[in-house]
Motif scaffolding. Structure first.
Motif, PDB file in Angstrom:
ATOM      1  N   VAL A  93      17.805   5.126 -11.896  1.00  0.00           N
ATOM      2  CA  VAL A  93      17.704   5.875 -11.294  1.00  0.00           C
ATOM      3  C   VAL A  93      18.782   6.595 -11.945  1.00  0.00           C
ATOM      4  O   VAL A  93      19.673   5.300 -11.253  1.00  0.00           O
ATOM      5  N   TYR A  94      19.217   6.739 -12.761  1.00  0.00           N
ATOM      6  CA  TYR A  94      20.342   8.068 -13.808  1.00  0.00           C
ATOM      7  C   TYR A  94      20.877   8.460 -13.097  1.00  0.00           C
ATOM      8  O   TYR A  94      20.275   9.636 -12.750  1.00  0.00           O
ATOM      9  N   PRO A  95      22.058   8.983 -12.725  1.00  0.00           N
ATOM     10  CA  PRO A  95      22.558  11.341 -12.801  1.00  0.00           C
ATOM     11  C   PRO A  95      22.321  11.799 -13.605  1.00  0.00           C
ATOM     12  O   PRO A  95      21.832  11.262 -15.245  1.00  0.00           O
ATOM     13  N   GLY A  96      21.518  12.899 -13.537  1.00  0.00           N
ATOM     14  CA  GLY A  96      20.752  13.364 -14.141  1.00  0.00           C
ATOM     15  C   GLY A  96      19.396  13.697 -14.678  1.00  0.00           C
ATOM     16  O   GLY A  96      18.607  14.732 -14.966  1.00  0.00           O
ATOM     17  N   ASP A  97      18.431  12.137 -13.514  1.00  0.00           N
ATOM     18  CA  ASP A  97      17.507  12.138 -14.025  1.00  0.00           C
ATOM     19  C   ASP A  97      16.563  13.312 -12.935  1.00  0.00           C
ATOM     20  O   ASP A  97      17.702  13.557 -12.123  1.00  0.00           O
ATOM     21  N   ARG A  98      14.902  13.788 -12.880  1.00  0.00           N
ATOM     22  CA  ARG A  98      14.910  14.162 -12.027  1.00  0.00           C
ATOM     23  C   ARG A  98      13.531  13.491 -11.556  1.00  0.00           C
ATOM     24  O   ARG A  98      12.804  12.945 -12.824  1.00  0.00           O
ATOM     25  N   ILE A  99      13.156  13.090 -10.070  1.00  0.00           N
ATOM     26  CA  ILE A  99      12.639  12.204 -10.195  1.00  0.00           C
ATOM     27  C   ILE A  99      11.085  12.681  -9.643  1.00  0.00           C
ATOM     28  O   ILE A  99      11.870  14.105  -8.887  1.00  0.00           O
ATOM     29  N   THR A 100      10.009  12.265  -9.460  1.00  0.00           N
ATOM     30  CA  THR A 100       9.096  13.259  -8.462  1.00  0.00           C
ATOM     31  C   THR A 100       8.127  12.495  -7.969  1.00  0.00           C
ATOM     32  O   THR A 100       8.280  10.532  -8.836  1.00  0.00           O
ATOM     33  N   VAL A 101       8.010  12.229  -7.253  1.00  0.00           N
ATOM     34  CA  VAL A 101       6.976  11.760  -6.150  1.00  0.00           C
ATOM     35  C   VAL A 101       5.643  11.933  -5.465  1.00  0.00           C
ATOM     36  O   VAL A 101       4.963  13.113  -5.453  1.00  0.00           O
ATOM     37  N   ARG A 102       4.542  11.186  -5.479  1.00  0.00           N
ATOM     38  CA  ARG A 102       3.203  11.287  -5.635  1.00  0.00           C
ATOM     39  C   ARG A 102       3.005   9.949  -4.880  1.00  0.00           C
ATOM     40  O   ARG A 102       3.149   9.515  -4.553  1.00  0.00           O
ATOM     41  N   GLY A 103       1.372  10.278  -4.267  1.00  0.00           N
ATOM     42  CA  GLY A 103       0.723   9.429  -3.422  1.00  0.00           C
ATOM     43  C   GLY A 103      -0.379   9.335  -3.221  1.00  0.00           C
ATOM     44  O   GLY A 103      -0.809  10.720  -3.158  1.00  0.00           O
ATOM     45  N   THR A 104      -1.345   8.840  -2.981  1.00  0.00           N
ATOM     46  CA  THR A 104      -2.461   8.775  -2.892  1.00  0.00           C
ATOM     47  C   THR A 104      -2.998   7.599  -1.661  1.00  0.00           C
ATOM     48  O   THR A 104      -2.804   6.526  -1.534  1.00  0.00           O
ATOM     49  N   VAL A 105      -3.649   8.073  -0.838  1.00  0.00           N
ATOM     50  CA  VAL A 105      -4.078   7.401  -0.101  1.00  0.00           C
ATOM     51  C   VAL A 105      -5.328   5.889  -0.790  1.00  0.00           C
ATOM     52  O   VAL A 105      -5.870   7.008  -1.229  1.00  0.00           O
ATOM     53  N   LEU A 106      -4.806   4.926   0.089  1.00  0.00           N
ATOM     54  CA  LEU A 106      -5.591   3.798   0.169  1.00  0.00           C
ATOM     55  C   LEU A 106      -6.587   3.760   0.688  1.00  0.00           C
ATOM     56  O   LEU A 106      -7.633   3.066   0.579  1.00  0.00           O
ATOM     57  N   ASP A 107      -6.619   3.846   1.876  1.00  0.00           N
ATOM     58  CA  ASP A 107      -7.817   3.510   3.098  1.00  0.00           C
ATOM     59  C   ASP A 107      -6.716   4.440   4.524  1.00  0.00           C
ATOM     60  O   ASP A 107      -5.829   4.953   4.085  1.00  0.00           O
ATOM     61  N   LYS A 108      -7.770   4.184   5.433  1.00  0.00           N
ATOM     62  CA  LYS A 108      -7.420   5.115   6.355  1.00  0.00           C
ATOM     63  C   LYS A 108      -8.742   3.851   8.353  1.00  0.00           C
ATOM     64  O   LYS A 108      -9.402   3.774   7.033  1.00  0.00           O
ATOM     65  N   THR A 109      -8.002   3.673   8.246  1.00  0.00           N
ATOM     66  CA  THR A 109      -8.445   3.273   9.533  1.00  0.00           C
ATOM     67  C   THR A 109      -8.527   3.814  11.462  1.00  0.00           C
ATOM     68  O   THR A 109      -7.274   4.079  11.572  1.00  0.00           O
ATOM     69  N   PRO A 110      -9.245   4.123  12.113  1.00  0.00           N
ATOM     70  CA  PRO A 110      -9.513   4.679  13.374  1.00  0.00           C
ATOM     71  C   PRO A 110      -8.750   3.148  13.983  1.00  0.00           C
ATOM     72  O   PRO A 110      -9.275   2.230  14.034  1.00  0.00           O
ATOM     73  N   SER A 111      -7.702   3.637  15.152  1.00  0.00           N
ATOM     74  CA  SER A 111      -7.479   3.000  15.967  1.00  0.00           C
ATOM     75  C   SER A 111      -9.012   1.933  16.871  1.00  0.00           C
ATOM     76  O   SER A 111      -9.610   3.508  17.221  1.00  0.00           O
ATOM     77  N   ARG A 112      -8.408   0.705  17.053  1.00  0.00           N
ATOM     78  CA  ARG A 112      -9.613   0.044  17.844  1.00  0.00           C
ATOM     79  C   ARG A 112      -9.451   0.775  19.529  1.00  0.00           C
ATOM     80  O   ARG A 112      -9.881   0.270  20.525  1.00  0.00           O
ATOM     81  N   SER A 113      -7.785   0.341  19.968  1.00  0.00           N
ATOM     82  CA  SER A 113      -7.613   0.610  20.977  1.00  0.00           C
ATOM     83  C   SER A 113      -7.303   2.183  21.450  1.00  0.00           C
ATOM     84  O   SER A 113      -7.356   2.188  22.722  1.00  0.00           O
ATOM     85  N   LYS A 114      -6.799   3.048  20.605  1.00  0.00           N
ATOM     86  CA  LYS A 114      -6.300   4.281  20.983  1.00  0.00           C
ATOM     87  C   LYS A 114      -6.973   4.799  19.865  1.00  0.00           C
ATOM     88  O   LYS A 114      -6.904   5.470  19.652  1.00  0.00           O
TER      89      LYS A 114
END
Length: 148
Positions: A93-114
């Protein structure tokens, strides 16, 4: 407020952009990663970078800034993170760049203890202005379940 139950697996979301400045690259490098190719045009020209490049840690910090700004705009019942897996700095990544951030939820898990908690894993991808992926990681986050 977004809770565990609201998370959708497989949906990609864009979180925002960050404009990389030379001043920030130099400031971060001086303070946290003072390697010559982050500090000197002449030294960087002798490497595969070709010119001053942001530290990978700086790129990760800029990514976090985008994520937190998005969380402030769209609050989540988040409770922090126990860690990150598979962190990869894929391209400079260089000065002058514009970065874009994306995300994808892969999985989710309810807590067994809480019963009021859950966790989820997200793959975060950061691209530059040309659509080239520069950073990728998988994060684990804790989040509250919707109150009854």
């Amino acid at each position: 407020m977004i809770y565990f139950e609201d998370l959708e697996i497989g949906v990609e979301r864009e979180f925002g952009h960050y404009d990389v400045t030379r001043e920030e690259v130099l400031e971060f490098a001086r303070k946290y990663d003072p390697q010559p190719f982050h500090l000197s045009d002449e030294e960087a020209a002798k490497t595969h970078f070709g010119r001053i490049a942001a530290s990978g840690w700086h790129t990760t910090a800029m990514t976090m800034a985008v994520l937190v700004a998005h969380m402030n705009d769209e609050p989540k019942a988040g409770l922090g993170s126990p860690g990150v897996d598979e962190l990869r700095w894929l391209r400079p990544v260089y000065p002058g760049d514009r970065i874009t951030v994306r995300g994808t939820v892969l999985d989710k898990t309810p807590s067994r203890s809480k019963p009021d908690l859950g966790s989820f894993r997200t793959q975060t991808s950061v691209t530059n202005q040309d659509g080239v992926e520069v950073l990728r990681f998988i994060s684990i986050a804790l989040i509250r379940r919707r109150p009854a």
